[in-house]
Design a protein around this motif. Structure first.
Motif, PDB file in Angstrom:
ATOM      1  N   HIS A 340      10.186  -3.302  -1.266  1.00 15.94           N
ATOM      2  CA  HIS A 340      10.242  -2.539  -2.293  1.00 15.94           C
ATOM      3  C   HIS A 340      10.384  -1.119  -1.925  1.00 15.94           C
ATOM      4  O   HIS A 340      10.045  -0.951  -0.493  1.00 15.94           O
ATOM      5  CB  HIS A 340       9.153  -2.583  -3.483  1.00 15.94           C
ATOM      6  N   ASP A 341      11.123  -0.121  -2.492  1.00  9.90           N
ATOM      7  CA  ASP A 341      11.054   1.138  -1.955  1.00  9.90           C
ATOM      8  C   ASP A 341      10.307   2.256  -2.676  1.00  9.90           C
ATOM      9  O   ASP A 341      10.210   3.550  -2.201  1.00  9.90           O
ATOM     10  CB  ASP A 341      12.478   1.536  -1.904  1.00  9.90           C
ATOM     11  N   LEU A 342       9.613   1.914  -3.798  1.00  5.66           N
ATOM     12  CA  LEU A 342       8.523   3.081  -4.352  1.00  5.66           C
ATOM     13  C   LEU A 342       7.673   2.079  -4.955  1.00  5.66           C
ATOM     14  O   LEU A 342       7.806   0.829  -5.721  1.00  5.66           O
ATOM     15  CB  LEU A 342       9.520   3.420  -5.518  1.00  5.66           C
ATOM     16  N   THR A 343       6.374   2.632  -4.948  1.00  4.63           N
ATOM     17  CA  THR A 343       5.251   1.888  -5.727  1.00  4.63           C
ATOM     18  C   THR A 343       4.603   3.117  -6.713  1.00  4.63           C
ATOM     19  O   THR A 343       4.587   4.210  -6.306  1.00  4.63           O
ATOM     20  CB  THR A 343       4.248   1.431  -4.787  1.00  4.63           C
ATOM     21  N   VAL A 344       4.232   2.537  -7.741  1.00  3.33           N
ATOM     22  CA  VAL A 344       3.421   3.747  -8.761  1.00  3.33           C
ATOM     23  C   VAL A 344       2.332   2.776  -9.153  1.00  3.33           C
ATOM     24  O   VAL A 344       2.133   1.556  -9.567  1.00  3.33           O
ATOM     25  CB  VAL A 344       4.528   3.683  -9.974  1.00  3.33           C
ATOM     26  N   THR A 345       1.041   3.513  -8.914  1.00  3.52           N
ATOM     27  CA  THR A 345      -0.235   2.745  -9.183  1.00  3.52           C
ATOM     28  C   THR A 345      -0.577   3.409 -10.717  1.00  3.52           C
ATOM     29  O   THR A 345      -0.536   4.280 -10.975  1.00  3.52           O
ATOM     30  CB  THR A 345      -1.170   3.261  -8.447  1.00  3.52           C
ATOM     31  N   ARG A 346      -0.863   2.310 -11.411  1.00  2.92           N
ATOM     32  CA  ARG A 346      -1.548   2.639 -12.872  1.00  2.92           C
ATOM     33  C   ARG A 346      -2.936   2.432 -12.687  1.00  2.92           C
ATOM     34  O   ARG A 346      -3.412   1.220 -12.261  1.00  2.92           O
ATOM     35  CB  ARG A 346      -0.660   1.599 -13.716  1.00  2.92           C
ATOM     36  N   TYR A 359       9.047  -0.878  -7.277  1.00  2.00           N
ATOM     37  CA  TYR A 359      10.406  -0.906  -7.550  1.00  2.00           C
ATOM     38  C   TYR A 359      11.191  -0.855  -6.433  1.00  2.00           C
ATOM     39  O   TYR A 359      11.152  -0.454  -5.154  1.00  2.00           O
ATOM     40  CB  TYR A 359      10.694   0.520  -8.333  1.00  2.00           C
ATOM     41  N   ARG A 360      12.415  -1.488  -6.522  1.00  2.00           N
ATOM     42  CA  ARG A 360      13.452  -1.869  -5.631  1.00  2.00           C
ATOM     43  C   ARG A 360      14.776  -1.267  -6.272  1.00  2.00           C
ATOM     44  O   ARG A 360      15.314  -1.715  -7.302  1.00  2.00           O
ATOM     45  CB  ARG A 360      13.776  -3.139  -5.312  1.00  2.00           C
ATOM     46  N   GLN A 361      15.280  -0.167  -5.550  1.00  2.00           N
ATOM     47  CA  GLN A 361      16.309   0.428  -6.233  1.00  2.00           C
ATOM     48  C   GLN A 361      16.262   0.732  -7.741  1.00  2.00           C
ATOM     49  O   GLN A 361      17.110   0.233  -8.528  1.00  2.00           O
ATOM     50  CB  GLN A 361      17.877  -0.227  -5.819  1.00  2.00           C
ATOM     51  N   ASP A 362      15.131   1.476  -8.224  1.00  2.00           N
ATOM     52  CA  ASP A 362      15.043   1.718  -9.539  1.00  2.00           C
ATOM     53  C   ASP A 362      14.682   0.430 -10.569  1.00  2.00           C
ATOM     54  O   ASP A 362      14.624   0.507 -11.696  1.00  2.00           O
ATOM     55  CB  ASP A 362      16.153   2.330 -10.171  1.00  2.00           C
ATOM     56  N   ARG A 363      14.440  -0.841  -9.882  1.00  2.00           N
ATOM     57  CA  ARG A 363      14.211  -1.926 -10.742  1.00  2.00           C
ATOM     58  C   ARG A 363      12.755  -2.286 -10.337  1.00  2.00           C
ATOM     59  O   ARG A 363      12.546  -2.603  -9.150  1.00  2.00           O
ATOM     60  CB  ARG A 363      15.313  -2.980 -10.564  1.00  2.00           C
ATOM     61  N   LEU A 364      12.209  -2.487 -11.591  1.00  2.00           N
ATOM     62  CA  LEU A 364      10.707  -3.218 -11.217  1.00  2.00           C
ATOM     63  C   LEU A 364      10.987  -4.716 -10.922  1.00  2.00           C
ATOM     64  O   LEU A 364      11.392  -5.426 -11.426  1.00  2.00           O
ATOM     65  CB  LEU A 364      10.033  -3.266 -12.686  1.00  2.00           C
ATOM     66  N   VAL A 365      10.415  -4.920  -9.620  1.00  2.00           N
ATOM     67  CA  VAL A 365      10.533  -6.400  -8.898  1.00  2.00           C
ATOM     68  C   VAL A 365       9.426  -6.993  -8.789  1.00  2.00           C
ATOM     69  O   VAL A 365       9.232  -8.172  -8.719  1.00  2.00           O
ATOM     70  CB  VAL A 365      11.247  -6.252  -7.511  1.00  2.00           C
ATOM     71  N   ASP A 392       7.402   6.650 -14.365  1.00  2.00           N
ATOM     72  CA  ASP A 392       6.878   7.592 -14.816  1.00  2.00           C
ATOM     73  C   ASP A 392       5.894   6.837 -15.955  1.00  2.00           C
ATOM     74  O   ASP A 392       4.769   7.080 -16.349  1.00  2.00           O
ATOM     75  CB  ASP A 392       7.495   8.834 -15.521  1.00  2.00           C
ATOM     76  N   GLN A 393       6.679   6.068 -16.825  1.00  2.00           N
ATOM     77  CA  GLN A 393       5.942   5.357 -17.915  1.00  2.00           C
ATOM     78  C   GLN A 393       4.676   4.101 -17.298  1.00  2.00           C
ATOM     79  O   GLN A 393       3.749   4.113 -17.826  1.00  2.00           O
ATOM     80  CB  GLN A 393       7.009   4.327 -18.411  1.00  2.00           C
ATOM     81  N   ALA A 394       5.215   3.576 -16.107  1.00  2.00           N
ATOM     82  CA  ALA A 394       4.312   2.873 -15.386  1.00  2.00           C
ATOM     83  C   ALA A 394       2.946   3.472 -15.087  1.00  2.00           C
ATOM     84  O   ALA A 394       1.909   2.702 -15.263  1.00  2.00           O
ATOM     85  CB  ALA A 394       4.794   2.037 -14.139  1.00  2.00           C
ATOM     86  N   LEU A 397      -1.145   6.072 -18.423  1.00  2.00           N
ATOM     87  CA  LEU A 397      -2.112   5.232 -19.017  1.00  2.00           C
ATOM     88  C   LEU A 397      -2.266   5.403 -20.404  1.00  2.00           C
ATOM     89  O   LEU A 397      -2.640   4.536 -21.447  1.00  2.00           O
ATOM     90  CB  LEU A 397      -3.638   5.604 -18.511  1.00  2.00           C
ATOM     91  N   ALA A 398      -1.591   6.512 -21.106  1.00  2.00           N
ATOM     92  CA  ALA A 398      -1.556   6.704 -22.633  1.00  2.00           C
ATOM     93  C   ALA A 398      -0.664   5.669 -22.975  1.00  2.00           C
ATOM     94  O   ALA A 398      -0.557   5.663 -24.355  1.00  2.00           O
ATOM     95  CB  ALA A 398      -1.053   8.218 -22.870  1.00  2.00           C
ATOM     96  N   LEU A 399       0.393   5.428 -22.343  1.00  2.00           N
ATOM     97  CA  LEU A 399       1.487   4.690 -22.832  1.00  2.00           C
ATOM     98  C   LEU A 399       0.899   2.966 -22.853  1.00  2.00           C
ATOM     99  O   LEU A 399       0.547   2.478 -22.089  1.00  2.00           O
ATOM    100  CB  LEU A 399       2.835   4.515 -21.976  1.00  2.00           C
ATOM    101  N   ASP A 400       0.985   2.596 -24.349  1.00  2.00           N
ATOM    102  CA  ASP A 400       0.403   0.945 -24.213  1.00  2.00           C
ATOM    103  C   ASP A 400       1.691   0.106 -23.910  1.00  2.00           C
ATOM    104  O   ASP A 400       2.643  -0.152 -24.538  1.00  2.00           O
ATOM    105  CB  ASP A 400       0.089   0.812 -25.726  1.00  2.00           C
ATOM    106  N   LEU A 401       1.430  -0.598 -22.809  1.00  2.00           N
ATOM    107  CA  LEU A 401       2.534  -1.411 -22.160  1.00  2.00           C
ATOM    108  C   LEU A 401       2.757  -2.563 -23.189  1.00  2.00           C
ATOM    109  O   LEU A 401       3.868  -3.237 -23.249  1.00  2.00           O
ATOM    110  CB  LEU A 401       2.176  -2.084 -20.767  1.00  2.00           C
TER     111      LEU A 401
END
Ligand code: FAD
Length: 406
Positions: A340-346, A359-365, A392-394, A397-401
């Protein structure tokens, strides 16, 4: 009636037989297993079983009556020795020959052994089978210090159980972080800190030079940088080797594992391979040949083969998922996060509950969740169904997945 033989009485072999009967397969069904016990769950061996919260009895996948009730012949303590493909016969080490119309190889994997002097000393142990776990359990009773070789899932699960029992634990790891092959850096960092807080000591970036002992029993592990760590038990958890010899000697294609196609067929249309021993084209890795060691993979591949053999053509495309319990933390992984090339922590790792979205190339993997089981369940759907979730959505925390999967 047709005859199906399954080689290997583990998670995959058991599931193949059970699913075949569930799908209405009416021919003869035999499982050959070289361990002396009926199919059982391996995951608790390094978790609940070692912690004293499960027994050999509770590990069984089904009670003994299940096999008789479903006309599944379980031949335990017997080993398949060779496959005579031209006549479609399986020969056991006893010399007995069995005919098959279809053969399912579910031979699993064995632990890689540590190629250093002293690895044969008493007290240098591994963890794969119930017999291994019984050994470890017996040794643990009188132990003051242990060295774990390898900071993978099994090594860390064992380390957490040992530390909780008040034993001094050192983990020696060649890489620079824990679970480096399987998880992202943020998840590694969290688990390292969590284990250190529980008193576990790590030695990263070093290998084991040799193991020393007294009176035939281990006393210390010497690392390649010249340090020595006292140990009256050494647990080696440095990965596995797939059991491919039976297939290779029969001339089937092997590359790491036994090579199968999307339908899990080997290069012989009368032989399938599933579970830890199989290398398959993975649709979540651009169809790259992949071998996966997990309960999910063993179970779903078994179901896929059972469906094909009962007339419902199926190709294997199940989403990989995995879990590991370490101390008070439940790690759950959805998808294949690497590379992966990007990580986002929730969520907040400092609070002990968070998920890392990879994420790998903008795709959640892949998504790694720690004590956030709802995130994990949602992530499975997001990845499997390729639903959009931007970084950004990931993190929000205000966004209900849950809203995304409805
Ligand atoms: P196995 O379960 O290994 O079964 C293969 C069987 O075939 C073995 O009994 C073997 O002895 C037998 N066999 C091999 N060759 C022959 C032959 N020639 N003749 C007869 N019999 C033969 N996965 C998770 O998803 N989550 C976890 O938390 C987790 N924890 C684990 C903890 C431990 C300690 C271990 C060891 C594994 C863990 N796993 C976990 C991995 C999971 O258990 C395996 O991926 C799964 O068991 C694979 O199933 P399998 O049937 O392919 O192989």
């Amino acid at each position: 009636g047709r005859d199906i033989i399954v080689v290997g009485a583990g998670q995959a072999g058991f599931q193949a037989a059970a699913s075949l009967r569930e799908a209405g397969f009416d021919g003869s069904l035999t499982i050959i297993g070289d361990e002396p016990v009926a199919p059982y769950q391996r995951p608790p061996l390094s978790k609940a079983y070692l912690a004293g919260k499960a027994t050999a009895g509770t590990l069984a996948l089904r009670p003994a009556s299940f096999y008789a009730d479903h006309r599944i012949t379980l031949r335990l303590g017997e080993q398949a020795a060779l496959i005579d493909r031209p006549v479609q016969q399986l020969e056991l080490t006893s010399g007995e020959r069995l005919c098959y119309d279809h053969l399912i190889l579910a031979t699993g994997a064995r632990n890689r052994s540590l190629p250093v002097p002293g690895a044969d000393l008493a007290g240098v142990l591994q963890l794969r089978t119930l017999a291994d776990a019984e050994d470890v359990q017996r040794y643990l009773a009188g132990v003051e210090s242990v060295v774990v070789v390898g900071a993978g899932f099994i090594g860390l699960e064992f380390a957490a159980v040992a530390a909780a029992r008040g034993i001094a634990v050192t983990v020696v790891e060649f890489a620079d972080r824990v679970m480096s092959r399987a998880v992202s850096r943020p998840t590694s960092a969290f688990f390292r800190a969590a284990h250190e807080a529980a008193g576990i000591r790590f030695a990263f970036g070093v290998g084991v030079g040799r193991i020393t002992g007294a009176d035939g029993h281990v006393t210390a592990v010497e690392t390649t940088d010249g340090r020595a760590f006292a140990a009256d038990l050494v647990l080696v958890g440095i990965g596995v080797v797939p059991n491919v010899e039976l297939a290779a000697e029969a001339g089937l294609a092997v590359a790491d594992g036994i090579l199968v196609d999307q339908a899990l067929l080997t290069s012989d249309p009368s032989i399938s391979a599933i579970g830890d021993c199989a290398t398959f084209p993975n649709s979540f890795a651009g169809n790259a040949p992949t071998r996966i060691e997990s309960v999910q993979n063993a179970v779903d591949q078994a179901r896929c083969v059972a469906a094909r053999l009962t007339g419902r053509a199926a190709s294997y495309a199940a989403l990989p998922w995995f879990w590991s319990d370490q101390g008070g933390w439940k790690l759950q992984i959805a998808g294949l996060a690497n590379p992966h090339d990007l990580t986002v922590t929730r969520g907040d790792p400092a609070q002990g509950a968070f998920s890392v979205f990879c994420y790998r190339q903008d795709r959640l993997v892949g998504v790694e969740s720690v004590n956030r089981p709802a995130d994990h369940m949602i992530a499975r759907r997001l990845i499997a169904e390729r639903l959009p979730l931007v970084p950004d959505q990931a993190a929000d925390l205000a966004l209900d997945l849950r809203a995304l999967i409805r």
